[in-house]
Design a protein around this motif. Structure first.
Motif, PDB file in Angstrom:
ATOM      1  N   GLY A   1     -48.868  66.993  38.327  1.00  0.00           N
ATOM      2  CA  GLY A   1     -47.830  67.355  37.384  1.00  0.00           C
ATOM      3  C   GLY A   1     -48.418  68.081  36.186  1.00  0.00           C
ATOM      4  N   GLN A   2     -47.549  68.633  35.372  1.00  0.00           N
ATOM      5  CA  GLN A   2     -48.016  69.289  34.154  1.00  0.00           C
ATOM      6  C   GLN A   2     -48.748  68.307  33.254  1.00  0.00           C
ATOM      7  OE1 GLN A   2     -44.472  71.164  32.545  1.00  0.00           O
ATOM      8  NE2 GLN A   2     -44.948  73.086  33.587  1.00  0.00           N
ATOM      9  N   ALA A   3     -48.344  67.048  33.281  1.00  0.00           N
ATOM     10  CA  ALA A   3     -49.027  66.028  32.472  1.00  0.00           C
ATOM     11  C   ALA A   3     -50.480  65.861  32.907  1.00  0.00           C
ATOM     12  CB  ALA A   3     -48.289  64.698  32.572  1.00  0.00           C
ATOM     13  N   ASP A   4     -50.733  65.978  34.208  1.00  0.00           N
ATOM     14  CA  ASP A   4     -52.104  65.868  34.711  1.00  0.00           C
ATOM     15  C   ASP A   4     -52.966  67.019  34.183  1.00  0.00           C
ATOM     16  OD1 ASP A   4     -51.591  63.568  36.417  1.00  0.00           O
ATOM     17  OD2 ASP A   4     -50.529  64.965  37.739  1.00  0.00           O
ATOM     18  N   ILE A   5     -52.413  68.222  34.241  1.00  0.00           N
ATOM     19  CA  ILE A   5     -53.157  69.389  33.753  1.00  0.00           C
ATOM     20  C   ILE A   5     -53.352  69.291  32.241  1.00  0.00           C
ATOM     21  CG2 ILE A   5     -53.143  71.917  33.536  1.00  0.00           C
ATOM     22  CD1 ILE A   5     -53.621  70.858  36.418  1.00  0.00           C
ATOM     23  N   ALA A   6     -52.335  68.851  31.539  1.00  0.00           N
ATOM     24  CA  ALA A   6     -52.439  68.692  30.085  1.00  0.00           C
ATOM     25  C   ALA A   6     -53.539  67.697  29.730  1.00  0.00           C
ATOM     26  CB  ALA A   6     -51.101  68.241  29.503  1.00  0.00           C
ATOM     27  N   ALA A   7     -53.613  66.589  30.467  1.00  0.00           N
ATOM     28  CA  ALA A   7     -54.645  65.583  30.204  1.00  0.00           C
ATOM     29  C   ALA A   7     -56.041  66.142  30.472  1.00  0.00           C
ATOM     30  CB  ALA A   7     -54.395  64.339  31.057  1.00  0.00           C
ATOM     31  N   ILE A   8     -56.185  66.877  31.561  1.00  0.00           N
ATOM     32  CA  ILE A   8     -57.476  67.490  31.895  1.00  0.00           C
ATOM     33  C   ILE A   8     -57.893  68.481  30.816  1.00  0.00           C
ATOM     34  CG2 ILE A   8     -58.606  69.110  33.485  1.00  0.00           C
ATOM     35  CD1 ILE A   8     -56.939  67.752  35.753  1.00  0.00           C
ATOM     36  N   ALA A   9     -56.946  69.306  30.377  1.00  0.00           N
ATOM     37  CA  ALA A   9     -57.243  70.378  29.417  1.00  0.00           C
ATOM     38  C   ALA A   9     -57.270  69.893  27.970  1.00  0.00           C
ATOM     39  CB  ALA A   9     -56.225  71.499  29.563  1.00  0.00           C
ATOM     40  N   GLY A  10     -56.819  68.674  27.738  1.00  0.00           N
ATOM     41  CA  GLY A  10     -56.779  68.160  26.367  1.00  0.00           C
ATOM     42  C   GLY A  10     -55.725  68.863  25.529  1.00  0.00           C
TER      43      GLY A  10
ATOM     44  N   GLU B   1     -47.750  78.304  32.348  1.00  0.00           N
ATOM     45  CA  GLU B   1     -47.154  78.545  33.658  1.00  0.00           C
ATOM     46  C   GLU B   1     -46.033  79.580  33.611  1.00  0.00           C
ATOM     47  OE1 GLU B   1     -46.157  74.798  35.454  1.00  0.00           O
ATOM     48  OE2 GLU B   1     -48.268  74.297  35.784  1.00  0.00           O
ATOM     49  N   LYS B   2     -45.384  79.703  32.475  1.00  0.00           N
ATOM     50  CA  LYS B   2     -44.324  80.712  32.308  1.00  0.00           C
ATOM     51  C   LYS B   2     -44.900  82.076  31.949  1.00  0.00           C
ATOM     52  CE  LYS B   2     -40.882  77.372  30.718  1.00  0.00           C
ATOM     53  NZ  LYS B   2     -40.169  76.874  29.528  1.00  0.00           N
ATOM     54  N   GLY B   3     -46.214  82.138  31.714  1.00  0.00           N
ATOM     55  CA  GLY B   3     -46.858  83.399  31.362  1.00  0.00           C
ATOM     56  C   GLY B   3     -46.674  83.785  29.909  1.00  0.00           C
ATOM     57  N   LYS B   4     -46.251  82.832  29.075  1.00  0.00           N
ATOM     58  CA  LYS B   4     -46.039  83.125  27.656  1.00  0.00           C
ATOM     59  C   LYS B   4     -47.340  83.049  26.865  1.00  0.00           C
ATOM     60  CE  LYS B   4     -41.217  81.829  27.588  1.00  0.00           C
ATOM     61  NZ  LYS B   4     -40.176  80.970  27.024  1.00  0.00           N
ATOM     62  N   SER B   5     -48.314  82.349  27.416  1.00  0.00           N
ATOM     63  CA  SER B   5     -49.656  82.290  26.822  1.00  0.00           C
ATOM     64  C   SER B   5     -50.623  81.901  27.927  1.00  0.00           C
ATOM     65  CB  SER B   5     -49.706  81.271  25.680  1.00  0.00           C
ATOM     66  OG  SER B   5     -49.535  79.957  26.172  1.00  0.00           O
ATOM     67  N   ASN B   6     -51.897  81.935  27.627  1.00  0.00           N
ATOM     68  CA  ASN B   6     -52.931  81.549  28.576  1.00  0.00           C
ATOM     69  C   ASN B   6     -53.810  80.486  27.965  1.00  0.00           C
ATOM     70  OD1 ASN B   6     -52.578  82.882  30.974  1.00  0.00           O
ATOM     71  ND2 ASN B   6     -54.079  84.471  30.576  1.00  0.00           N
ATOM     72  N   PRO B   7     -54.400  79.646  28.801  1.00  0.00           N
ATOM     73  CA  PRO B   7     -55.366  78.698  28.257  1.00  0.00           C
ATOM     74  C   PRO B   7     -56.592  79.449  27.749  1.00  0.00           C
ATOM     75  CG  PRO B   7     -55.372  78.640  30.661  1.00  0.00           C
ATOM     76  CD  PRO B   7     -54.255  79.537  30.245  1.00  0.00           C
ATOM     77  N   THR B   8     -57.282  78.856  26.810  1.00  0.00           N
ATOM     78  CA  THR B   8     -58.549  79.447  26.384  1.00  0.00           C
ATOM     79  C   THR B   8     -59.500  79.420  27.567  1.00  0.00           C
ATOM     80  OG1 THR B   8     -59.475  77.335  25.692  1.00  0.00           O
ATOM     81  CG2 THR B   8     -58.273  78.618  24.006  1.00  0.00           C
ATOM     82  N   LEU B   9     -60.513  80.234  27.526  1.00  0.00           N
ATOM     83  CA  LEU B   9     -61.494  80.252  28.612  1.00  0.00           C
ATOM     84  C   LEU B   9     -62.129  78.872  28.763  1.00  0.00           C
ATOM     85  CD1 LEU B   9     -62.975  81.774  30.801  1.00  0.00           C
ATOM     86  CD2 LEU B   9     -64.622  82.540  29.077  1.00  0.00           C
ATOM     87  N   GLU B  10     -62.426  78.233  27.658  1.00  0.00           N
ATOM     88  CA  GLU B  10     -63.022  76.896  27.694  1.00  0.00           C
ATOM     89  C   GLU B  10     -62.113  75.910  28.433  1.00  0.00           C
ATOM     90  OE1 GLU B  10     -64.459  73.355  24.646  1.00  0.00           O
ATOM     91  OE2 GLU B  10     -64.085  75.360  23.846  1.00  0.00           O
TER      92      GLU B  10
ATOM     93  N   SER C   1     -51.069  69.670  25.388  1.00  0.00           N
ATOM     94  CA  SER C   1     -49.755  69.053  25.596  1.00  0.00           C
ATOM     95  C   SER C   1     -49.062  69.621  26.836  1.00  0.00           C
ATOM     96  CB  SER C   1     -48.866  69.299  24.377  1.00  0.00           C
ATOM     97  OG  SER C   1     -48.577  70.678  24.272  1.00  0.00           O
ATOM     98  N   ILE C   2     -48.074  68.880  27.318  1.00  0.00           N
ATOM     99  CA  ILE C   2     -47.266  69.338  28.450  1.00  0.00           C
ATOM    100  C   ILE C   2     -46.527  70.636  28.110  1.00  0.00           C
ATOM    101  CG2 ILE C   2     -45.313  68.763  29.958  1.00  0.00           C
ATOM    102  CD1 ILE C   2     -46.250  65.803  29.714  1.00  0.00           C
ATOM    103  N   PRO C   3     -45.925  70.759  26.901  1.00  0.00           N
ATOM    104  CA  PRO C   3     -45.274  72.038  26.576  1.00  0.00           C
ATOM    105  C   PRO C   3     -46.243  73.228  26.604  1.00  0.00           C
ATOM    106  CG  PRO C   3     -44.507  70.326  25.085  1.00  0.00           C
ATOM    107  CD  PRO C   3     -45.648  69.734  25.877  1.00  0.00           C
ATOM    108  N   THR C   4     -47.487  73.000  26.233  1.00  0.00           N
ATOM    109  CA  THR C   4     -48.471  74.088  26.273  1.00  0.00           C
ATOM    110  C   THR C   4     -48.727  74.513  27.711  1.00  0.00           C
ATOM    111  OG1 THR C   4     -49.518  73.398  24.219  1.00  0.00           O
ATOM    112  CG2 THR C   4     -50.843  74.748  25.696  1.00  0.00           C
ATOM    113  N   VAL C   5     -48.881  73.545  28.615  1.00  0.00           N
ATOM    114  CA  VAL C   5     -49.074  73.868  30.037  1.00  0.00           C
ATOM    115  C   VAL C   5     -47.855  74.621  30.560  1.00  0.00           C
ATOM    116  CG1 VAL C   5     -49.380  72.905  32.364  1.00  0.00           C
ATOM    117  CG2 VAL C   5     -50.645  71.925  30.431  1.00  0.00           C
ATOM    118  N   SER C   6     -46.681  74.211  30.141  1.00  0.00           N
ATOM    119  CA  SER C   6     -45.455  74.908  30.536  1.00  0.00           C
ATOM    120  C   SER C   6     -45.486  76.370  30.074  1.00  0.00           C
ATOM    121  CB  SER C   6     -44.235  74.199  29.952  1.00  0.00           C
ATOM    122  OG  SER C   6     -43.057  74.888  30.281  1.00  0.00           O
ATOM    123  N   GLU C   7     -45.952  76.594  28.860  1.00  0.00           N
ATOM    124  CA  GLU C   7     -46.064  77.966  28.332  1.00  0.00           C
ATOM    125  C   GLU C   7     -47.044  78.789  29.180  1.00  0.00           C
ATOM    126  OE1 GLU C   7     -44.402  79.375  25.430  1.00  0.00           O
ATOM    127  OE2 GLU C   7     -43.164  77.650  25.965  1.00  0.00           O
TER     128      GLU C   7
END
Length: 112
Positions: free
Chosen positions: A22-31, A41-50, A33-39
């Motif tokens: 779930g998005q919560a799993d990815i959020a926990a791995i990445a440190g 996945e919607k292509g509104k932003s990207n995770p940092t390279l780190e 929030s779930i809304p950030t992971v949602s963003e």
């Protein structure tokens, strides 16, 4: 919205879903929030390279697989085959050519 952001977001979602996460799993791995992971996945932003590296490492997958995941093609490979492919990609070109030649010879023998 950037096309690459959308591609990475779609790939991340497809990979996450293929692993039953779930998005919560990815959020926990990445440190994050779930809304950030949602963003992401919607292509509104990207995770940092780190963060992207952290996600890939925790999920034991290459960055290119995570960024350009295609469920249709990945379903055709076993875990062992995917591991072999990842290792093959790390080899120098001369070793890759040697392996290709060995496989060609092996295929010739099978046809006899």
């Amino acid at each position: 919205m950037s096309t690459i952001f959308m591609k990475i977001g779609k790939s991340l979602r497809a990979f996450r879903n293929s692993k039953g996460l779930g998005q919560a799993d990815i959020a926990a791995i990445a440190g994050t929030s779930i809304p950030t992971v949602s963003e992401w996945e919607k292509g509104k932003s990207n995770p940092t390279l780190e963060r992207f590296i952290t996600i890939a490492q925790e999920l034991n997958v290459s960055l290119d697989t995570l960024a350009f995941f295609d469920k249709e093609s990945s379903d055709n490979f076993s875990k062992e085959e995917l591991k072999f492919l990842r290792e093959f990609r790390k080899l120098p070109i001369t070793m890759k050519e040697s392996i290709k030649n060995i496989l060609k010879e092996f295929n010739k023998l099978e046809k006899i």
